[in-house]
Design an enzyme around this catalytic site. Structure first.
Site, PDB file in Angstrom:
ATOM      1  N   ASP A 179       0.848  -1.191   0.000  1.00  0.00           N
ATOM      2  CA  ASP A 179       0.000   0.000   0.000  1.00  0.00           C
ATOM      3  C   ASP A 179       0.883   1.240   0.000  1.00  0.00           C
ATOM      4  OD1 ASP A 179      -1.799   2.077   0.504  1.00  0.00           O
ATOM      5  OD2 ASP A 179      -3.003   0.885   1.899  1.00  0.00           O
ATOM      6  N   LYS A 188      -2.745  11.471 -12.305  1.00  0.00           N
ATOM      7  CA  LYS A 188      -3.991  11.359 -13.074  1.00  0.00           C
ATOM      8  C   LYS A 188      -5.183  11.708 -12.200  1.00  0.00           C
ATOM      9  CE  LYS A 188      -5.641   7.205 -14.177  1.00  0.00           C
ATOM     10  NZ  LYS A 188      -5.636   5.931 -14.910  1.00  0.00           N
TER      11      LYS A 188
END
EC number: 2.1.1.166
Length: 200
Positions: free
Chosen positions: A87, A151
């Site tokens: 993560d 993004k």
């Protein structure tokens, strides 16, 4: 299937990349010329590995790329690219150590997208949340004057996030790659010139 989808999918296979998304990064690089030999790059949400592979080519064997993603990948990487499963927002001790060994990074990039549910507002909010998390990583690990590529899905949070980016970077550019699907709401925001002193 539309022809341009066929083209980028087939081109990725031909060029030995695991995903068509590599051409988005190539278009960003063609426009902004961010990468140089010997740079160190952190790729957030790297699986299946196309961006890491491309970055590895751009920085050369004197450079280093570290890719991190929750998902595993079976992509074979060259020696200057390291992939670690985990993560990116709750780092394991092993990933923290790998980052410490390389930081500060010249470029931090994120092609991450949320798990979409089909609700445009919710999907965009989740995308913006990911962008803010990635930006926090950039603040922690970027070299002064470094660059950040992220993004985001277009929507109500877009302008607010661009404003946050302007507090962190000298210049903020947006790129909508031709290789993005025409129906996609994604756009890439690029921060240039990471500031030592941030806005309040």
């Amino acid at each position: 299937m539309k022809k341009y989808r066929d083209y980028y999918f087939l081109q990725a296979k031909k060029d030995n990349y695991p995903a068509r998304s590599v051409y988005k990064l190539k278009e960003i690089e063609d426009k902004l010329k961010l990468f140089k030999k010997g740079m160190k790059v952190l790729d957030l949400g790297a699986a299946p590995g196309s961006w890491s592979l491309c970055a590895g080519e751009l920085v050369g064997f004197s450079g280093k790329v570290l890719g991190v993603d929750l998902q595993e990948t079976h992509t074979a990487f060259p020696v200057n690219v390291k992939f670690m499963q985990g993560d990116v927002f709750e780092l394991s001790p092993e990933i923290e150590e790998a980052i410490k060994q390389l930081e500060p990074f010249d470029i931090i990039m994120s092609d991450m997208a949320p798990r979409t549910i089909g609700n445009k507002f919710t999907d965009q909010m989740r995308s913006a949340d990911l962008c803010r998390e990635a930006l926090e990583r950039a603040k922690q690990h970027l070299l002064p004057e470094g660059a950040f590529i992220v993004k985001i899905f277009m929507g109500p949070e877009y302008e607010a996030f661009v404003k946050e980016m302007r507090c962190v970077f000298d210049k903020v550019k947006t790129v909508k790659p031709k290789s993005s699907r025409s129906e996609s709401k994604e756009i890439f925001i690029v921060g240039l010139g990471f500031k030592k002193e941030l806005c309040d």
